[in-house]
Design a protein around this motif. Sequence first.
Motif, short mmCIF file in Angstrom:
data_model
loop_
_atom_site.label_atom_id
_atom_site.label_comp_id
_atom_site.label_asym_id
_atom_site.label_seq_id
_atom_site.Cartn_x
_atom_site.Cartn_y
_atom_site.Cartn_z
N UNK A 94 0.86 -1.18 0.00
CA UNK A 94 0.00 0.00 0.00
C UNK A 94 0.89 1.23 0.00
N UNK A 95 0.79 2.04 -1.05
CA UNK A 95 1.57 3.27 -1.16
C UNK A 95 0.69 4.46 -0.78
N UNK A 96 1.27 5.43 -0.08
CA UNK A 96 0.53 6.62 0.34
C UNK A 96 1.37 7.87 0.16
N UNK A 97 0.72 8.97 -0.15
CA UNK A 97 1.36 10.29 -0.02
C UNK A 97 1.18 10.73 1.43
N UNK A 98 2.28 11.04 2.09
CA UNK A 98 2.23 11.45 3.49
C UNK A 98 2.80 12.86 3.61
N UNK A 99 2.03 13.77 4.22
CA UNK A 99 2.48 15.16 4.34
C UNK A 99 1.97 15.77 5.64
N UNK A 100 2.68 16.80 6.12
CA UNK A 100 2.27 17.52 7.33
C UNK A 100 3.32 17.44 8.41
N UNK A 101 2.87 17.24 9.66
CA UNK A 101 3.78 17.10 10.80
C UNK A 101 3.35 15.90 11.65
N UNK A 102 4.33 15.18 12.16
CA UNK A 102 4.04 14.03 13.01
C UNK A 102 3.64 14.51 14.40
N UNK A 103 3.32 13.55 15.29
CA UNK A 103 2.93 13.95 16.64
C UNK A 103 4.09 14.52 17.44
N UNK A 104 5.32 14.32 16.91
CA UNK A 104 6.48 14.96 17.53
C UNK A 104 6.75 16.33 16.91
N UNK A 105 5.93 16.73 15.94
CA UNK A 105 6.10 18.03 15.31
C UNK A 105 7.11 18.03 14.18
N UNK A 106 7.51 16.87 13.70
CA UNK A 106 8.48 16.79 12.61
C UNK A 106 7.77 16.93 11.27
N UNK A 107 8.26 17.85 10.43
CA UNK A 107 7.64 18.07 9.12
C UNK A 107 7.95 16.90 8.19
N UNK A 108 6.96 16.54 7.39
CA UNK A 108 7.13 15.45 6.44
C UNK A 108 6.38 15.77 5.15
N UNK A 109 6.99 15.42 4.04
CA UNK A 109 6.34 15.55 2.73
C UNK A 109 6.93 14.47 1.83
N UNK A 110 6.25 13.32 1.79
CA UNK A 110 6.77 12.15 1.08
C UNK A 110 5.69 11.56 0.18
N UNK A 111 5.83 11.70 -1.14
CA UNK A 111 4.86 11.08 -2.05
C UNK A 111 5.18 9.61 -2.29
N UNK A 112 4.14 8.86 -2.57
CA UNK A 112 4.27 7.44 -2.95
C UNK A 112 5.16 6.64 -1.99
N UNK A 113 4.90 6.77 -0.71
CA UNK A 113 5.66 6.01 0.29
C UNK A 113 5.14 4.57 0.32
N UNK A 114 6.03 3.56 0.15
CA UNK A 114 5.60 2.17 0.36
C UNK A 114 5.28 1.99 1.84
N UNK A 115 4.03 2.26 2.21
CA UNK A 115 3.64 2.42 3.61
C UNK A 115 3.44 1.09 4.33
#
Length: 313
Positions: free
Chosen positions: A150-171
């Motif tokens: 399952x691949x997902x685009x993941x973006x925003x901030x984690x619960x630790x506040x770390x910024x993320x912007x990753x398209x097509x992540x093999x989730x």
Amino acid sequence: MPEARAARAAGAARRRTAAVVVGALALAAAAAVLPAPSGAVPGAAAATGASSCTVSGATLSWGVKESFRSYISGSIAKGAWTPEGGATYATPAFGWSSGAGELGDDAAGDVATGDVAFTGSVRFTGHQGVLDTTIADPVLRFTSPTTAQLLLDVAGTTQEGVAVSSPDVPFADVDLTASPVDPATGALSFAGAPATLTAEGAAAFGSYEPGTALDPLTADVPVACTAPVDVEEAAVASDADPGASQTATSAPAAASGSEGASASADAGPTTAALAWSAVAAGALLGALAWLLVRRRRLAVSASPTAHDDEETP
């Protein structure tokens, strides 16, 4: 006597010239009707040894992770989730629909590999905005009859506040052992397929370790498959029954309308026909050149001067 010899020589020359010209014309006629080489079998170029399946109207249901949803909606994170762009939520799972894609042959020859893509996103928020993560546009990637990702685009901030912007992540890795891929059934349906978080998914999501069990996936993937066609068998069939080959090739031409008719009309001569035409043209030109030279020699030999020289002791 010299005049008789000259006449006989001229007659023989004319006969030889006529034979050469007739031979050259015969070569040209053969080239005009020469058939296409046996390797260029109509319809064989369109034949393929691979199967393919087109997917449309697929659906996917997945809750991400029940404990994560409980955490988001609980008294600590005090957050929520919002489906957007066509994604839905019905306890206990998020839903995506209208998935489309194609499946093809894997290394073993099974129609089991390919992507089915969906649109829509889910936004998770919590901790007064510190956590703000969106997963979007899932892709169900079949990698074998018993495995998928399952691949997902993941973006925003984690619960630790770390910024993320990753398209097509093999989730997530998906285990289809209990429901192996079988396009012959007309649909790839599986319910409750186990899913585990990958290392890439863990890095992008930021809440769990790789290998963590996620909520199982359920999907319905309707397929329309084309049967494989053996290229050699298609060529043999075309040789044995040219009419069948013509019928097979006329269908795409009719479907494409004027473009197909134009392509057929523009088809040029074969390579073999061009080669034979060149040989025939060369032979004809050689015959004509030989004729001119021969006539000149005969004219010289028949001249009075030549006779006088021939009769001089």
